[in-house]
Design a protein around this motif. Sequence first.
Motif, mmCIF file in Angstrom:
data_model
loop_
_atom_site.group_PDB
_atom_site.id
_atom_site.type_symbol
_atom_site.label_atom_id
_atom_site.label_comp_id
_atom_site.label_asym_id
_atom_site.label_seq_id
_atom_site.Cartn_x
_atom_site.Cartn_y
_atom_site.Cartn_z
ATOM 1 N N MET A 20 0.824 -1.210 0.000
ATOM 2 C CA MET A 20 0.000 0.000 0.000
ATOM 3 C C MET A 20 0.859 1.260 0.000
ATOM 4 S SD MET A 20 -3.183 -0.543 2.575
ATOM 5 C CE MET A 20 -2.865 -2.016 3.538
ATOM 6 N N ILE A 21 1.955 1.244 0.767
ATOM 7 C CA ILE A 21 2.742 2.474 0.923
ATOM 8 C C ILE A 21 3.933 2.582 -0.011
ATOM 9 C CG2 ILE A 21 2.045 2.711 3.348
ATOM 10 C CD1 ILE A 21 5.021 1.851 4.013
ATOM 11 N N ALA A 22 4.295 1.508 -0.693
ATOM 12 C CA ALA A 22 5.504 1.523 -1.535
ATOM 13 C C ALA A 22 5.544 2.715 -2.491
ATOM 14 C CB ALA A 22 5.647 0.204 -2.284
ATOM 15 N N PRO A 23 4.455 3.011 -3.213
ATOM 16 C CA PRO A 23 4.525 4.169 -4.117
ATOM 17 C C PRO A 23 4.710 5.496 -3.371
ATOM 18 C CG PRO A 23 2.619 2.783 -4.636
ATOM 19 C CD PRO A 23 3.208 2.289 -3.351
ATOM 20 N N LEU A 24 4.296 5.558 -2.134
ATOM 21 C CA LEU A 24 4.393 6.795 -1.363
ATOM 22 C C LEU A 24 5.796 7.047 -0.830
ATOM 23 C CD1 LEU A 24 1.132 6.271 0.732
ATOM 24 C CD2 LEU A 24 1.395 7.711 -1.296
ATOM 25 N N ARG A 34 1.903 13.127 -3.492
ATOM 26 C CA ARG A 34 1.904 12.103 -2.443
ATOM 27 C C ARG A 34 0.558 12.101 -1.703
ATOM 28 N NH1 ARG A 34 6.649 12.951 -0.136
ATOM 29 N NH2 ARG A 34 7.630 11.147 -1.064
ATOM 30 N N ARG A 35 0.015 13.283 -1.416
ATOM 31 C CA ARG A 35 -1.264 13.393 -0.726
ATOM 32 C C ARG A 35 -2.383 12.774 -1.570
ATOM 33 N NH1 ARG A 35 -1.588 18.886 0.068
ATOM 34 N NH2 ARG A 35 -0.028 18.641 1.698
ATOM 35 N N GLN A 36 -2.362 13.074 -2.867
ATOM 36 C CA GLN A 36 -3.367 12.514 -3.778
ATOM 37 C C GLN A 36 -3.260 10.992 -3.832
ATOM 38 O OE1 GLN A 36 -2.878 13.710 -7.854
ATOM 39 N NE2 GLN A 36 -4.611 12.488 -8.574
ATOM 40 N N MET A 37 -2.032 10.481 -3.942
ATOM 41 C CA MET A 37 -1.828 9.031 -3.987
ATOM 42 C C MET A 37 -2.257 8.372 -2.673
ATOM 43 S SD MET A 37 1.833 8.919 -5.956
ATOM 44 C CE MET A 37 2.064 7.169 -5.762
ATOM 45 N N ARG A 38 -2.001 9.060 -1.560
ATOM 46 C CA ARG A 38 -2.387 8.537 -0.246
ATOM 47 C C ARG A 38 -3.907 8.424 -0.145
ATOM 48 N NH1 ARG A 38 0.204 12.081 2.822
ATOM 49 N NH2 ARG A 38 2.142 10.894 2.846
ATOM 50 N N GLU A 39 -4.614 9.450 -0.606
ATOM 51 C CA GLU A 39 -6.082 9.419 -0.586
ATOM 52 C C GLU A 39 -6.612 8.280 -1.445
ATOM 53 O OE1 GLU A 39 -7.660 13.258 -1.624
ATOM 54 O OE2 GLU A 39 -6.622 14.230 0.051
ATOM 55 N N TYR A 53 -0.473 7.019 7.051
ATOM 56 C CA TYR A 53 0.587 7.812 7.685
ATOM 57 C C TYR A 53 1.343 6.968 8.704
ATOM 58 C CZ TYR A 53 -0.927 12.385 5.871
ATOM 59 O OH TYR A 53 -1.219 13.451 5.078
ATOM 60 N N TRP A 54 0.588 6.211 9.537
ATOM 61 C CA TRP A 54 1.229 5.353 10.542
ATOM 62 C C TRP A 54 2.099 4.286 9.893
ATOM 63 C CZ3 TRP A 54 1.961 6.504 15.343
ATOM 64 C CH2 TRP A 54 1.071 7.330 16.017
ATOM 65 N N TYR A 55 1.614 3.698 8.812
ATOM 66 C CA TYR A 55 2.404 2.672 8.115
ATOM 67 C C TYR A 55 3.680 3.278 7.560
ATOM 68 C CZ TYR A 55 -1.984 -0.032 8.173
ATOM 69 O OH TYR A 55 -3.127 -0.689 8.544
ATOM 70 N N GLU A 56 3.556 4.452 6.946
ATOM 71 C CA GLU A 56 4.741 5.118 6.400
ATOM 72 C C GLU A 56 5.750 5.428 7.504
ATOM 73 O OE1 GLU A 56 4.115 8.361 3.395
ATOM 74 O OE2 GLU A 56 2.016 7.884 3.841
ATOM 75 N N ALA A 57 5.282 5.979 8.602
ATOM 76 C CA ALA A 57 6.169 6.316 9.715
ATOM 77 C C ALA A 57 6.810 5.059 10.290
ATOM 78 C CB ALA A 57 5.394 7.064 10.795
ATOM 79 N N GLY A 58 6.023 4.011 10.435
ATOM 80 C CA GLY A 58 6.561 2.754 10.949
ATOM 81 C C GLY A 58 7.655 2.209 10.053
#
Length: 120
Positions: A20-24, A34-39, A53-58
């Motif tokens: 889920m987060i790889a592209p971000l 990045r915000r658009q892709m996250r949404e 956000y939590w996954y990215e930070a982790g």
Amino acid sequence: MQKKEIKKWQDEEALKRYRMIAPLLDEGLDEGKRRQMREEAAEKNGISKRSLYWYEAGYRDNGFEGLRPMSRTKKRMQRLPDNFDEVMEQAMQLKREVPKRSVRQIIKILELEGWVAQGF
């Protein structure tokens, strides 16, 4: 679940989260993109943007390990005091004696009488 099954589940969840987060994680992305892709990722996967956000930070803080969900294998009984049944019986007796006693009052009495440790 057994330890092996739990670890497998954690690994599968971490891999799912990574996908889920790889592209971000691309450093070349501007924040608007990045915000658009996250949404879009949140909507597509049925989760909140906050979770992403939590996954990215982790991931940034701890790598793949940061994406693994925590284990919840501890059983409730392991956290209860050894004299739990006796404490509950005493608490019920205190309530029977004075039905208007609050839980907080009962806990305070149990602490003062030495049935439970302070801060129970």
